[in-house]
Scaffold this active site. Structure first.
Site: not given
Ligand code: F6P
Length: 342
Positions: A6, A98, A121-122, A157, A164, A217, A266, A274
């Protein structure tokens, strides 16, 4: 060099740093396009001083990226090795998370000259305190939480914000603490709906008629004494590294909360916002430091290793140590966050 997996704010800072540092040694740089795909099929472009000019502040990667896994392609490993020879590469710098670094690690074991730069980003890579891209994602999520706060308060609310992070709750934790969330739900901790409702009720008793809940997520939820739900998937498809696409737990949570409490609720799923756009100063600096260090590693023949941040120092560690297991949120960090769950 190649960028895989990603995309992530700060990739261009790394590319620029690698090129600038390499040129200072009189080396030639080649950009492999679209991650490992570009080495399986040979898509390259020369990288000189001009081609990396004006890219520092840009999001994404000028080299393109993909989730191609050479080990899922027949003869993929051999193709990568032969193509690198054909291209006359003396060394490869693989910038990725990874998956990309997992491939680099396997290749390194065959004697392939590769060094790694940690990107995601994770922030779930072991062996480095932070990966670049994480800070930008956290700031974007924090900004969203700030904005959602005002509308939550006006409408009385409950607002659920999904961020993510895959199987790690780092983005949720950091953005949630920074944004003053009333509750943060992460994959590392079991979440009971009753506990969520208790926080909301306690807030109401104190006259707080809105709640901000940040959910990662990959979080799972359970009702009373039932087993935790499965992670919520966008579809059943797996990518070349066997990953599912997560997303949607905020909608489920909003539905359950509204049904159980009667409070209008909501859900907002931040998604790829992100990952897009300009990197923060922190990510530009970290990416630049990683890029320069990666070139030094090549110079010193430190192959099979990855640049890493330890405290304020840039060091390097075996790629193996980074990809063996995921870095997840530990109890000490969670306990700090829990102080604010009320
Ligand atoms: O690993 C980075 C990430 O943005 C995760 O946070 C997310 O689950 C995944 O990639 C989303 O992947 P894609 O861009 O293939 O939808």
């Amino acid at each position: 060099m190649l960028t895989g997996g990603g995309d992530c704010p700060g990739l261009n800072a790394v590319i620029r740093a690698i090129v600038r540092k390499s040129l200072s040694y009189g080396w030639e740089c080649v950009g492999i396009e679209n991650g490992w795909k570009g080495l399986v099929d040979i898509y390259t472009r020369p990288l000189d001083m001009n081609s990396v000019s004006g890219i520092l502040q840009k999001g994404g990667t000028i080299l393109g990226t993909s989730r191609t896994n050479p080990y899922k392609i027949e003869g993929g490993e051999q193709k990568v090795i032969e193509n690198a020879k054909k291209l006359g590469l003396d060394a490869l710098i693989a910038i990725g998370g990874e998956d990309t670094l997992g491939v680099a690690n396997k290749l390194a074991k065959t004697g392939f000259k590769v060094v790694g730069v940690p990107k995601t980003i994770d922030n779930d890579l072991n062996g480095t305190d932070y990966t670049f891209g994480f800070d930008t994602a956290v700031n974007i999520a924090m900004d969203a939480i700030d904005r959602i706060h005002t509308t939550a308060e006006s409408h009385h609310r409950a607002m659920i914000i999904e961020v993510m992070g895959r199987h790690a709750g780092w983005i949720a934790m950091h953005a949630g603490i920074a944004g003053g969330a009333d509750l943060i739900l992460i994959p590392e901790k079991e979440i009971r709906i009753d506990d969520v409702i208790k926080v909301m009720n306690d807030r109401e008793k104190r006259g707080r008629t809105f709640s901000i809940i940040v959910v990662a997520e990959g979080a799972k939820i359970s009702e009373s004494d039932q087993k935790a739900s499965e992670m919520i998937l966008q579809d059943e498809k797996l990518d070349a590294f066997g990953h599912v696409r997560l997303g949607g737990i905020a909608n489920l949570l909003a539905e359950i909360i509204e049904k159980k409490t009667g409070v209008e609720t909501r859900a907002t799923i931040l998604g790829h916002i992100q990952r897009g756009g300009s990197p923060t100063a922190y990510d530009r600096v970290l990416g630049s430091r990683f890029g320069v260090h990666a070139v030094e590693m090549v110079k010193e023949g430190k192959f099979g290793r990855m640049a890493a941040l330890k405290g304020t120092e840039i060091i390097d560690i075996p790629i193996q140590d980074a990809v063996e297991s995921l870095k997840t949120v530990g109890d000490d960090f969670y306990d700090v966050a829990r102080t604010f769950f009320r």
